[in-house]
Design a protein around this motif. Structure first.
Motif, PDB file in Angstrom:
ATOM      1  N   CYS A 160      -1.304   9.241  -8.538  1.00 50.13           N
ATOM      2  CA  CYS A 160      -0.163   8.312  -8.604  1.00 50.13           C
ATOM      3  C   CYS A 160       0.669   8.638  -9.837  1.00 50.13           C
ATOM      4  CB  CYS A 160      -0.645   6.868  -8.622  1.00 50.13           C
ATOM      5  SG  CYS A 160      -1.851   6.474  -9.931  1.00 50.13           S
TER       6      CYS A 160
ATOM      7  N   MET B  78      -8.529   4.157  -5.903  1.00 46.27           N
ATOM      8  CA  MET B  78      -7.233   4.328  -6.559  1.00 46.27           C
ATOM      9  C   MET B  78      -6.808   5.786  -6.508  1.00 46.27           C
ATOM     10  SD  MET B  78      -5.170   2.165  -8.194  1.00 46.27           S
ATOM     11  CE  MET B  78      -3.611   2.334  -9.042  1.00 46.27           C
TER      12      MET B  78
ATOM     13  N   LYS C 255      -2.642  -1.612  -6.430  1.00 46.40           N
ATOM     14  CA  LYS C 255      -1.633  -0.588  -6.705  1.00 46.40           C
ATOM     15  C   LYS C 255      -0.367  -1.162  -7.333  1.00 46.40           C
ATOM     16  CE  LYS C 255      -3.291   2.347  -2.953  1.00 46.40           C
ATOM     17  NZ  LYS C 255      -2.956   3.023  -1.675  1.00 46.40           N
TER      18      LYS C 255
ATOM     19  N   ASP D 101       0.811  -1.213   0.000  1.00 49.26           N
ATOM     20  CA  ASP D 101       0.000   0.000   0.000  1.00 49.26           C
ATOM     21  C   ASP D 101       0.848   1.268   0.000  1.00 49.26           C
ATOM     22  OD1 ASP D 101      -2.447  -1.193  -0.143  1.00 49.26           O
ATOM     23  OD2 ASP D 101      -2.808  -1.208   2.019  1.00 49.26           O
TER      24      ASP D 101
ATOM     25  N   THR E  12       0.497   2.074 -13.090  1.00 49.26           N
ATOM     26  CA  THR E  12      -0.533   1.366 -12.339  1.00 49.26           C
ATOM     27  C   THR E  12      -1.707   1.041 -13.263  1.00 49.26           C
ATOM     28  OG1 THR E  12      -1.715   3.368 -11.712  1.00 49.26           O
ATOM     29  CG2 THR E  12       0.097   2.653 -10.265  1.00 49.26           C
TER      30      THR E  12
END
Length: 501
Positions: A424, A420, A390, A330, A398
């Motif tokens: 990211c 999500m 992830k 995570d 991702t």
């Protein structure tokens, strides 16, 4: 003077904070209008951290409605508490006489706000981070001003602690050596409920506020841990190593704070022993999840390797610590790093027969594949089972990245719904919005923006989504981004503002 349409039940959004889990609080809105329904919507300065459910709504005359603020699981302590300096909420409210007979669907209310001529009331709410976890951290860190402020803003926090929590808090205060801290807690209602506990020496006035080094803070560990401590010194362990392998959360809290203050610190939370193991390696080996969470929050490297090439994730997988594996994945631990013999965490989990860990590591790749193919049925089946989502490939992509560049709008929406991270980044700093632009899908770009993606995010080379859309000749996407407030077409130009949509 701005006319009031609603009243909020709280003047601040109060979050009972804890690391690594969702934290929720409810805010109620009361309509002050006796004849006309009131429309409201809620915005946050930190959409990457908070969810609001519902984000907007319709309040009947003289009635009330509520919404829930959800803080996504955090791996670090708030940058400031109890009062946050950066997080805040804005509630907009307006009378809606045109909606009395035909209430719209929830998703139409943002459009209604954009077109209304009705007077709009703004309610600004600041964010408070409170609760037993932060209180214990502040007491153990001898931050008396923070403790005083927390008690002032959450008056019953000390009196309502369980006997076990009260004992831990008293032990932390005693270890801090501060008479003032102990007095403050006792005056706030700290109770022992008459239960027998360890005889904690009360510090004298002359001993108040001394500077403690790490080894002194470990002096109250049990006899067995003292033996481990002695053996650990021969291995080159620091106090952080000892606290990690002993699973001492209270000691870990204070040592991390001490490390942050110590200018002579050698290696900080990533200090290594003679075998190249950091405290996170030892916490992972022992399955000390809370200690590992604290180390990561203090900046510990997720992917540091010991002399044998093993990462913390490798050690957790080898020892079968399922929750530790989940935590490390995570927070971004790389499951593709091999040890010196070319073995990965998945390989060692297979060798040891740790089935649940094998499933997590294997299915992470399945999530990525399903997103790339646009297989919504398989993806939903995987996500509904709590599969790790992830996972990223060797380029840092991702599932949300690959779905965005492929223009799989339904997959993008599903991944966001399951939590999500919109921001990211791959190895070059691209967010999913960057890749949606590159893929040329106006619909996918629109979904990401409407869900709160930062349309002014920059890659490592300074490119914004608007710059990419303009450079690639995607006029429709450029116009969409511009309508949302994106203005920069220059590479690596001045700092951009965050989206508040």
């Amino acid at each position: 003077m701005e006319k009031k349409h609603v009243e909020a039940s709280e003047q601040e959004v109060r979050i009972d904070f804890n690391l690594g889990c969702k934290c929720r609080t409810n805010i109620s809105l009361k309509s002050l209008n006796q004849t006309t329904p009131i429309v409201f919507k809620v915005q946050t300065s930190s959409p990457q951290k908070f969810l609001v459910n519902p984000p907007n709504g319709l309040i009947p005359p003289s009635s009330s409605s509520s919404f829930q603020v959800i803080l996504k699981p955090q791996t670090q302590l708030p940058s400031s508490f109890p009062r946050s300096h950066s997080d805040r909420f804005l509630i907009k409210a307006a009378p809606a006489p045109d909606l009395e007979t035909s209430p719209p669907h929830t998703h139409d209310l943002n459009r209604w706000f954009a077109n209304t001529n009705q007077p709009i009331q703004d309610i600004k709410l600041k964010v408070l981070y409170v609760g037993p976890f932060l209180l214990h951290h502040s007491v153990a860190s001898a931050e008396i001003d923070t403790v005083r402020s927390m008690i002032k803003r959450q008056k019953s926090i000390v009196a309502h602690l369980s006997p076990q929590q009260s004992m831990k808090l008293l032990e932390a205060a005693s270890s801090s050596g501060s008479v003032n801290m102990l007095t403050l807690l006792l005056e706030a209602g700290l109770r022992l409920d008459g239960s027998p506990g360890p005889q904690l020496a009360q510090p004298t006035i002359q001993e108040a506020e001394p500077k403690h080094d790490g080894m002194a803070l470990l002096s109250n560990i049990t006899h067995k841990e003292d033996k481990d401590n002695e053996a650990g010194m021969k291995k080159g362990w620091t106090p952080l190593h000892v606290a990690a392998t002993s699973d001492r959360e209270d000691v870990m809290t204070t040592l991390i704070q001490e490390n942050a203050r110590d200018d002579d610190d050698k290696g900080g939370v990533d200090c290594s022993d003679k075998e190249g193991r950091t405290p996170l390696h030892l916490a992972a080996s022992k399955g000390a999840v809370q200690c590992a969470r604290m180390l990561v929050g203090a900046g510990a490297s997720r992917n540091a390797t010991s002399n044998d090439g093993r990462t913390a994730l490798f050690r957790a997988a080898a020892n079968g610590h399922l929750e530790m594996v989940r935590l490390l994945l995570d927070v971004g631990a790389d499951p593709t790093i091999n040890n010196n013999h070319g073995r990965s965490p998945l390989d060692v989990a297979r060798d040891k027969g740790h089935k649940e860990i094998i499933d997590i590591l294997e299915r992470g790749e399945l999530v990525l594949t399903a997103a790339r193919r646009g297989d919504s049925k398989q993806l939903e089946s995987l996500l509904s089972k709590g599969v790790y989502m992830k996972h990223c490939d060797q380029y840092g992509l991702t599932a949300l990245h690959v779905a965005s560049i492929k223009g799989h709008t339904d997959i993008v929406a599903m991944l966001i719904e399951y939590g999500m991270d919109l921001e990211c980044q791959d190895l070059e700093g691209h967010t999913p919005l960057h890749l949606a632009v590159e893929g040329g899908s106006v619909e996918t770009v629109g979904v990401l923006i409407n869900k709160g993606a930062n349309f002014n995010a920059r890659t490592k080379r300074g490119a914004t989504p608007f710059y990419m859309a303009t450079s690639m000749g995607y006029d429709a996407i450029s116009q969409l981004l511009q309508s949302k407030g994106a203005t920069s077409t220059c590479l690596a130009s001045s700092s951009s503002s965050l989206s508040s949509s």
